[in-house]
Design a protein around this motif. Sequence first.
Motif, short mmCIF file in Angstrom:
data_model
loop_
_atom_site.label_atom_id
_atom_site.label_comp_id
_atom_site.label_asym_id
_atom_site.label_seq_id
_atom_site.Cartn_x
_atom_site.Cartn_y
_atom_site.Cartn_z
N GLY A 96 -88.40 -3.49 -17.07
CA GLY A 96 -87.91 -4.37 -18.12
C GLY A 96 -88.70 -5.66 -18.20
O GLY A 96 -88.57 -6.43 -19.14
N HIS A 97 -89.55 -5.89 -17.20
CA HIS A 97 -90.43 -7.06 -17.15
C HIS A 97 -91.81 -6.58 -17.57
O HIS A 97 -92.20 -5.46 -17.25
CB HIS A 97 -90.47 -7.59 -15.71
CG HIS A 97 -91.01 -8.96 -15.56
ND1 HIS A 97 -91.73 -9.36 -14.47
CD2 HIS A 97 -90.94 -10.05 -16.36
CE1 HIS A 97 -92.07 -10.63 -14.59
NE2 HIS A 97 -91.60 -11.07 -15.73
N GLU A 261 -81.71 -4.38 -23.39
CA GLU A 261 -83.03 -4.96 -23.19
C GLU A 261 -82.91 -6.16 -22.25
O GLU A 261 -81.86 -6.81 -22.18
CB GLU A 261 -83.61 -5.43 -24.54
CG GLU A 261 -83.90 -4.30 -25.51
CD GLU A 261 -85.04 -3.41 -25.06
OE1 GLU A 261 -85.98 -3.93 -24.42
OE2 GLU A 261 -84.99 -2.19 -25.31
N GLN A 262 -84.02 -6.47 -21.56
CA GLN A 262 -83.97 -7.54 -20.57
C GLN A 262 -83.54 -8.88 -21.17
O GLN A 262 -82.73 -9.60 -20.59
CB GLN A 262 -85.33 -7.71 -19.90
CG GLN A 262 -85.36 -8.74 -18.77
CD GLN A 262 -84.46 -8.35 -17.61
OE1 GLN A 262 -84.36 -7.19 -17.27
NE2 GLN A 262 -83.80 -9.34 -17.01
#
Length: 436
Positions: A96-97, A261-262
């Motif tokens: 997610g990064h 989503e992050q």
Amino acid sequence: MQKYATILSALRIDELNEMQLASIEANQQSDNVILLSNTGSGKTLGFLIPILERLDKNIPGTQALIVAPSRELAMQIEKVWKQMTTGFKITCCYGGHLRETEENNLLEAPALIVGTPGRLGDHIRRENIKTAGITTLVLDEFDKSLELGFQDEMEFIIESLPNLKKRILTSATEAVEIPDFVGLEEPAKLNFLTEGKSEALTLKYVDSEDKDKVDTLFRLICHLGSRPTIVFCNHREAVERTNGLLKEKGLTSVFYHGAMEQQERDAALCKFRNGTSNILVTTDLAARGLDIPHIRYIIHYHLPHNVETFTHRNGRTARMDASGTAILLIGPDEKLPEYINEEVELMTVPDNVELPEKPKWTTFFIGAGKKDKVNKVDIVGFLTNKGQLKKDDIGLIEVKDFFSFVAIRKSKAAVTLPLIQGQKIKNKKVKMDIAK
């Protein structure tokens, strides 16, 4: 204790607790340590200080690796390390990064890497992480990391560390078998798990006449008032549905689960931390690794499947010296789980309730962060200057890599937002709006 005075001062802690001191001593004497201690007892410092004692500033490259089961836990460990001001670089890697950001951070190899199994395995395969110099491994919340699904990745990571000399495993639960591939030989075992519930934790239950339980949940939250409350559901779909129904009834709530989503996850947690919402509806993803202080109530909207889940959920409240209450909602076809041995008090909720007081804060999104060289001081200066706010009107600020969140007193938000939209921060025009 004097030896760690600088670290304790940086963390604003008066002294190390018994568990942390025992962990430091055990790690000085043994290459393999298992540390069992309740959620919220300070295990992170219990393994970060032993890591620090092994790091050598004269050795280039990565010397230690921490594996955590969730990105939130990994980020929390990174945050504590940075607060310790050790002089040693840390990099956090998680799904997610942006991988490109992590790859850039890994070019000049940090002394310490923390991350989730999937992303760490990916970086090792791409040779972004050079493993030859890694001599220390920590498996934090190892019971979760070693669950089915993580096993293959964990085995690959550990087998990719040819010069491993030290292993530290931590958990808040005891019932887990450690696979052979971990390579744990004659470990020193520290068990600081307290039997039953925390003395500061009160257990209660509420009977619901309806199978759905949403109306009971709504009346319960109204009855409890505007204190920070986490509502646990067993499924992502139930989280979104329950959150939507509570909002329809007039409550200010946010939701959080692993499919978001992050940026959405960061926004939800920030709103809960900064008081924009006092209610967080979530899956068990939030049962581990989230360091959100002053949570007063845990509500088990869905009953936990086992005692480990029950323990971790409850560990979000009654942390350190604070008190808290865990409440189970029992539907007409349900009963109190058999694994609860202690006394649980019946709680009655009135039929007629009033909505609690609305939060006094709202959250602004600013499309610039650490990678844009923007920090909290810059944001305060920008908001007081361009937004014409007083410092008392600005609440908690969280600066991420590429964006930031800031709490603004709700009574000022409508006037402030048009003043700052279209303005530049650090000579850069960025998006600014109410955080979604």
